[in-house]
Design a protein around this motif. Structure first.
Motif: not given
Length: 126
Positions: A29-38
């Motif tokens: 999981v890329d932690l730079n993505q936003t919460a809504e993207q995840f």
């Protein structure tokens, strides 16, 4: 762990009253993505997860909250803690990393309306 991504456990909470939840592990999981993207990614993966009962695959999850982080204290609640919502519920437009999510974090994914109703009257049914 810079190029590999994080390992996150997402606890799909279908019912707080019945303590009905299932954990799923996401790797890379890329932690730079936003919460809504995840959240959108998790929702898109659910229909293909044959290990989940059908009600979990089609439930209307809309909110994520940090339950536990690696090497931290756990709550005594079986599903998740009802405290610190301001700090632990992931906000829109904020990256996972900025929200405090790190490798081996456990998140709850649930419907906010159900959570608010349970928080107002925290009674369980067995």
């Amino acid at each position: 762990m810079a190029g590999e991504g994080a390992v996150l456990t997402v606890r799909l909470v279908r019912s707080f009253e019945h303590r009905n939840f299932r954990p799923l592990v996401f790797r890379g999981v890329d932690l730079n993505q936003t919460a809504e993207q995840f959240a959108a990614h998790v929702r898109s993966m659910l229909p293909a997860k044959r290990e989940l009962p059908p009600p979990f695959r089609s439930f209307a999850y809309d909110t994520m909250k940090i339950i536990h982080q690696a090497h931290g204290a756990k709550t005594n609640e079986l599903v998740m803690s009802l405290e610190d919502d301001d700090r632990l519920i992931l906000k829109e437009g904020v990256s996972l990393k900025a929200a405090g999510v790190a490798n081996e974090t456990e998140l709850a994914f649930f419907r906010k309306e159900d959570y608010e109703a349970f928080k107002a009257n925290p009674k369980t049914v067995w």
